[in-house]
Design a protein around this motif. Structure first.
Motif, PDB file in Angstrom:
ATOM      1  N   GLY A  19       0.811  -1.210   0.000  1.00 30.31           N
ATOM      2  CA  GLY A  19       0.000   0.000   0.000  1.00 30.31           C
ATOM      3  C   GLY A  19       0.845   1.261   0.000  1.00 30.31           C
ATOM      4  O   GLY A  19       2.024   1.245  -0.364  1.00 30.31           O
ATOM      5  N   VAL A  20       0.239   2.366   0.422  1.00 26.97           N
ATOM      6  CA  VAL A  20       0.903   3.666   0.415  1.00 26.97           C
ATOM      7  C   VAL A  20       1.682   3.861   1.717  1.00 26.97           C
ATOM      8  O   VAL A  20       1.116   3.789   2.806  1.00 26.97           O
ATOM      9  CB  VAL A  20      -0.117   4.806   0.246  1.00 26.97           C
ATOM     10  N   VAL A  21       2.986   4.118   1.585  1.00 30.04           N
ATOM     11  CA  VAL A  21       3.836   4.371   2.751  1.00 30.04           C
ATOM     12  C   VAL A  21       3.891   5.879   2.984  1.00 30.04           C
ATOM     13  O   VAL A  21       4.370   6.630   2.142  1.00 30.04           O
ATOM     14  CB  VAL A  21       5.258   3.811   2.535  1.00 30.04           C
ATOM     15  N   LYS A  22       3.388   6.333   4.130  1.00 33.36           N
ATOM     16  CA  LYS A  22       3.350   7.774   4.416  1.00 33.36           C
ATOM     17  C   LYS A  22       4.638   8.261   5.063  1.00 33.36           C
ATOM     18  O   LYS A  22       5.028   9.422   4.890  1.00 33.36           O
ATOM     19  CB  LYS A  22       2.164   8.085   5.331  1.00 33.36           C
ATOM     20  N   ASP A  23       5.317   7.380   5.819  1.00 34.01           N
ATOM     21  CA  ASP A  23       6.520   7.826   6.521  1.00 34.01           C
ATOM     22  C   ASP A  23       7.366   6.629   6.930  1.00 34.01           C
ATOM     23  O   ASP A  23       6.831   5.575   7.265  1.00 34.01           O
ATOM     24  CB  ASP A  23       6.128   8.636   7.764  1.00 34.01           C
ATOM     25  N   VAL A  24       8.679   6.803   6.867  1.00 33.55           N
ATOM     26  CA  VAL A  24       9.624   5.798   7.353  1.00 33.55           C
ATOM     27  C   VAL A  24      10.656   6.508   8.226  1.00 33.55           C
ATOM     28  O   VAL A  24      11.256   7.496   7.789  1.00 33.55           O
ATOM     29  CB  VAL A  24      10.360   5.066   6.198  1.00 33.55           C
ATOM     30  N   GLU A  25      10.830   6.051   9.442  1.00 37.33           N
ATOM     31  CA  GLU A  25      11.867   6.621  10.308  1.00 37.33           C
ATOM     32  C   GLU A  25      12.771   5.503  10.801  1.00 37.33           C
ATOM     33  O   GLU A  25      12.360   4.637  11.578  1.00 37.33           O
ATOM     34  CB  GLU A  25      11.255   7.354  11.503  1.00 37.33           C
ATOM     35  N   VAL A  26      14.010   5.500  10.304  1.00 38.20           N
ATOM     36  CA  VAL A  26      15.005   4.519  10.743  1.00 38.20           C
ATOM     37  C   VAL A  26      15.662   5.049  12.013  1.00 38.20           C
ATOM     38  O   VAL A  26      16.206   6.154  12.021  1.00 38.20           O
ATOM     39  CB  VAL A  26      16.056   4.277   9.639  1.00 38.20           C
ATOM     40  N   ILE A  27      15.613   4.288  13.083  1.00 39.64           N
ATOM     41  CA  ILE A  27      16.112   4.745  14.376  1.00 39.64           C
ATOM     42  C   ILE A  27      17.633   4.554  14.471  1.00 39.64           C
ATOM     43  O   ILE A  27      18.153   3.481  14.158  1.00 39.64           O
ATOM     44  CB  ILE A  27      15.409   3.993  15.522  1.00 39.64           C
ATOM     45  N   LYS A  28      18.308   5.618  14.907  1.00 36.51           N
ATOM     46  CA  LYS A  28      19.771   5.579  15.000  1.00 36.51           C
ATOM     47  C   LYS A  28      20.232   5.931  16.421  1.00 36.51           C
ATOM     48  O   LYS A  28      19.502   6.525  17.202  1.00 36.51           O
ATOM     49  CB  LYS A  28      20.388   6.584  14.020  1.00 36.51           C
TER      50      LYS A  28
END
Length: 201
Positions: A19-28
């Protein structure tokens, strides 16, 4: 348990299959190194549920990733998804027609009051199977008894219980799956389900 070299863009591309990905946050970490996990926000609850079904237990560059609904984040947690409440009353549906969609699946089960119905997609094409959740065990049992073998779009559907913590394979075998190497700083519970690669029967 994501590969440390896997980027946010690659994560977005992977989850876009559902589906539609609104946001991706890779944690560092403070020094900039990735911690091996990320938050992915999908456009709808149905797409998020489909992504969790498809990618929990998925092999990404040799690592078996774990995908589940977020327990907490910086923003206030949304109300629990109906899917997380009724997961134990879930049926595995296979032998679906390639053109069948989630709406068709939900309509097929309509008389038994399904809470949700999701068809799994691979490379933007139907994988030929999906999952239907019910609010009570009685509704799920009635649907299993009444509709197993009935035709949807000229194909007899095959129904069986979705087993917790197990991989249901298309040939009917059930295999235990253990997920190790959980990412640092992630709170997980043992109620996650791992789904393997199923092919249309």
């Amino acid at each position: 348990n994501m590969p440390f070299t896997f980027s946010a863009a690659e994560t977005e591309k992977l989850f876009a299959e559902c589906g539609v990905v609104k946001d991706v946050e890779v944690i560092k970490m403070k020094d900039g190194r990735k911690r091996g996990f990320a938050f992915v926000t999908m456009a709808t609850a149905e797409e998020a549920a489909a992504a969790a079904e498809k990618f929990d237990g998925h092999d990404v560059m040799g690592r078996i990733i774990k995908v589940e609904f977020s327990k907490s984040f910086r923003k206030p947690a949304p109300p629990p998804s109906p899917d997380t409440i009724v997961a134990k009353y879930k049926l595995y549906v296979s032998n679906l027609a390639w053109k069948a969609r989630s709406a068709d699946l939900k309509e097929f089960f309509l008389q038994f009051n399904p809470v949700s119905a999701n068809i799994v997609f691979e490379d933007r094409k139907s994988a030929g199977y999906g999952f239907v959740s019910f609010g009570t065990k009685e509704e799920a049992e009635a649907a299993l008894t009444e509709l197993n073998g009935k035709e949807l779009m000229e194909r007899p559907v095959i129904l069986r219980w979705r087993e917790d913590k197990e991989t249901v394979k298309a040939d009917g075998e059930v295999e235990d799956v253990k997920v190790n190497d959980q990412a640092e700083g992630v709170t997980v519970d043992d109620s996650g389900e791992v789904e393997g690669e199923d092919k249309q029967e």
